[in-house]
Write a protein that holds these residues in place. Sequence first.
Motif, PDB file in Angstrom:
ATOM      1  N   VAL A 144       0.846  -1.194   0.000  1.00  0.00           N
ATOM      2  CA  VAL A 144       0.000   0.000   0.000  1.00  0.00           C
ATOM      3  C   VAL A 144       0.880   1.242   0.000  1.00  0.00           C
ATOM      4  O   VAL A 144       1.783   1.373   0.822  1.00  0.00           O
ATOM      5  N   PHE A 145       0.600   2.153  -0.936  1.00  0.00           N
ATOM      6  CA  PHE A 145       1.337   3.413  -1.009  1.00  0.00           C
ATOM      7  C   PHE A 145       0.345   4.580  -0.973  1.00  0.00           C
ATOM      8  O   PHE A 145      -0.857   4.395  -1.192  1.00  0.00           O
ATOM      9  N   PHE A 146       0.851   5.767  -0.689  1.00  0.00           N
ATOM     10  CA  PHE A 146       0.013   6.966  -0.661  1.00  0.00           C
ATOM     11  C   PHE A 146       0.091   7.643  -2.018  1.00  0.00           C
ATOM     12  O   PHE A 146       1.163   8.013  -2.480  1.00  0.00           O
ATOM     13  N   ASN A 147      -1.068   7.785  -2.662  1.00  0.00           N
ATOM     14  CA  ASN A 147      -1.144   8.429  -3.970  1.00  0.00           C
ATOM     15  C   ASN A 147      -1.877   9.762  -3.806  1.00  0.00           C
ATOM     16  O   ASN A 147      -3.098   9.784  -3.633  1.00  0.00           O
ATOM     17  N   PRO A 148      -1.165  10.887  -3.846  1.00  0.00           N
ATOM     18  CA  PRO A 148      -1.810  12.194  -3.640  1.00  0.00           C
ATOM     19  C   PRO A 148      -2.954  12.463  -4.602  1.00  0.00           C
ATOM     20  O   PRO A 148      -3.926  13.130  -4.253  1.00  0.00           O
ATOM     21  N   ALA A 149      -2.874  11.932  -5.834  1.00  0.00           N
ATOM     22  CA  ALA A 149      -3.911  12.181  -6.834  1.00  0.00           C
ATOM     23  C   ALA A 149      -5.214  11.480  -6.493  1.00  0.00           C
ATOM     24  O   ALA A 149      -6.264  11.825  -7.035  1.00  0.00           O
ATOM     25  N   VAL A 150      -5.160  10.501  -5.593  1.00  0.00           N
ATOM     26  CA  VAL A 150      -6.353   9.747  -5.215  1.00  0.00           C
ATOM     27  C   VAL A 150      -6.646   9.879  -3.729  1.00  0.00           C
ATOM     28  O   VAL A 150      -7.778  10.144  -3.326  1.00  0.00           O
ATOM     29  N   ASP A 151      -5.618   9.719  -2.897  1.00  0.00           N
ATOM     30  CA  ASP A 151      -5.816   9.645  -1.451  1.00  0.00           C
ATOM     31  C   ASP A 151      -5.908  11.005  -0.766  1.00  0.00           C
ATOM     32  O   ASP A 151      -6.388  11.094   0.363  1.00  0.00           O
ATOM     33  N   ALA A 152      -5.472  12.059  -1.450  1.00  0.00           N
ATOM     34  CA  ALA A 152      -5.464  13.375  -0.812  1.00  0.00           C
ATOM     35  C   ALA A 152      -6.625  14.256  -1.238  1.00  0.00           C
ATOM     36  O   ALA A 152      -6.708  15.411  -0.840  1.00  0.00           O
ATOM     37  N   ILE A 153      -7.550  13.719  -2.053  1.00  0.00           N
ATOM     38  CA  ILE A 153      -8.678  14.512  -2.533  1.00  0.00           C
ATOM     39  C   ILE A 153      -9.972  13.727  -2.358  1.00  0.00           C
ATOM     40  O   ILE A 153      -9.958  12.505  -2.215  1.00  0.00           O
ATOM     41  N   VAL A 154     -11.066  14.446  -2.362  1.00  0.00           N
ATOM     42  CA  VAL A 154     -12.389  13.828  -2.364  1.00  0.00           C
ATOM     43  C   VAL A 154     -13.000  14.083  -3.728  1.00  0.00           C
ATOM     44  O   VAL A 154     -13.339  15.205  -4.068  1.00  0.00           O
ATOM     45  N   ASP A 155     -13.102  13.047  -4.509  1.00  0.00           N
ATOM     46  CA  ASP A 155     -13.603  13.165  -5.879  1.00  0.00           C
ATOM     47  C   ASP A 155     -14.950  12.461  -5.978  1.00  0.00           C
ATOM     48  O   ASP A 155     -15.043  11.252  -5.797  1.00  0.00           O
ATOM     49  N   GLU A 156     -16.000  13.218  -6.256  1.00  0.00           N
ATOM     50  CA  GLU A 156     -17.345  12.662  -6.353  1.00  0.00           C
ATOM     51  C   GLU A 156     -17.674  12.171  -7.763  1.00  0.00           C
ATOM     52  O   GLU A 156     -18.744  11.635  -8.001  1.00  0.00           O
ATOM     53  N   SER A 157     -16.749  12.366  -8.702  1.00  0.00           N
ATOM     54  CA  SER A 157     -16.996  11.919 -10.068  1.00  0.00           C
ATOM     55  C   SER A 157     -17.031  10.389 -10.119  1.00  0.00           C
ATOM     56  O   SER A 157     -16.495   9.719  -9.241  1.00  0.00           O
ATOM     57  N   GLU A 158     -17.651   9.861 -11.153  1.00  0.00           N
ATOM     58  CA  GLU A 158     -17.738   8.419 -11.327  1.00  0.00           C
ATOM     59  C   GLU A 158     -17.152   8.035 -12.670  1.00  0.00           C
ATOM     60  O   GLU A 158     -17.484   8.630 -13.696  1.00  0.00           O
ATOM     61  N   TYR A 159     -16.267   7.044 -12.658  1.00  0.00           N
ATOM     62  CA  TYR A 159     -15.610   6.575 -13.861  1.00  0.00           C
ATOM     63  C   TYR A 159     -15.886   5.091 -14.028  1.00  0.00           C
ATOM     64  O   TYR A 159     -16.164   4.390 -13.068  1.00  0.00           O
ATOM     65  N   LEU A 160     -15.772   4.608 -15.251  1.00  0.00           N
ATOM     66  CA  LEU A 160     -15.989   3.182 -15.457  1.00  0.00           C
ATOM     67  C   LEU A 160     -15.069   2.630 -16.525  1.00  0.00           C
ATOM     68  O   LEU A 160     -14.472   3.361 -17.301  1.00  0.00           O
ATOM     69  N   ARG A 161     -14.954   1.313 -16.514  1.00  0.00           N
ATOM     70  CA  ARG A 161     -14.185   0.593 -17.512  1.00  0.00           C
ATOM     71  C   ARG A 161     -15.152  -0.323 -18.248  1.00  0.00           C
ATOM     72  O   ARG A 161     -15.898  -1.079 -17.624  1.00  0.00           O
TER      73      ARG A 161
END
Length: 296
Positions: A144-161
């Motif tokens: 487990v690592f800390f990713n500022p682009a994911v772990d430091a923000i609250v993103d309400e957007s929804e993405y899919l694959r």
Amino acid sequence: MSQAGLGKPACQYSGAEFRQRAKGLAQRLGEPVERLAALCEALATTNASRTQKPKLPARLLRDASEEGGLETALKALDANQRKNVTEEALQTVEKAWLQAGLTQDKRVCFDKTVDARNRRELTTIAKAMSCSIVDDETKATHVVFFNPAVDAIVDESEYLRTLVVDDARHLALVHWWYRPDSSDEWIPLERVEGAPPPLKDVDAWARPSLTHNGEPWRVCCRFLRDAKAHNEFGDERDYVEEEEEDEPEPIKPEPKKSRKRKKREDQPPPRRKFRVKALEAERPSSTSNARVDVTT
């Protein structure tokens, strides 16, 4: 409003698609497809309400391949467990999958990017999710690592694959990022712009990989936080560090009156990840210009 959960479940055990895929399974077990479909549905339903332990991996509960998740599970259940699918049956399946090498006990190691405060919180979560903590990365299944682009923000957007495109039924089977595989669902094809070509079961029904190219999975902190929120581990591929790419210009939805279904564009090879933008929400990084388009 969340876009996830508005479609049809990825695996409808009573439907024609699953029965077709389960024909080989029924032949190997010497049982009618209808009986197996009902039993598989009972397993999935019991698993969906599981609270005592983390839920079983949803993709294994729809894996009808030879010696796959369903075959291993059904062989392990005794007559009483088949008749009454309870927590005891889930524990039997869990043990059988582990012995067959379809799953593994998760061993978590935190790298130096995770500070003491986050490490304390995540250690508590990991242990509650039946993981063990190790200090040696070579002995870990997940680093487990800390990713500022994911772990430091609250993103309400929804993405899919996009997993599968069924042009005949005008449906796309999609996986919502940061949600477990039990949230995978079929949605109308017109809701997905820039969908990839049909994948023909390349990813949707495959059993989850236990490693990342033979190495432990390197996942950001959100992997454990989301697991706690859903009582189910997500797809590790949603949490790995992405390759840096140029940020595309945001795509604006057309005005409601003039909104028309757009022609699907070609996409990169199917093995690449796809993020799909929901409505006008912007995303912190990019892998695709596609979006979810909600029609009313």
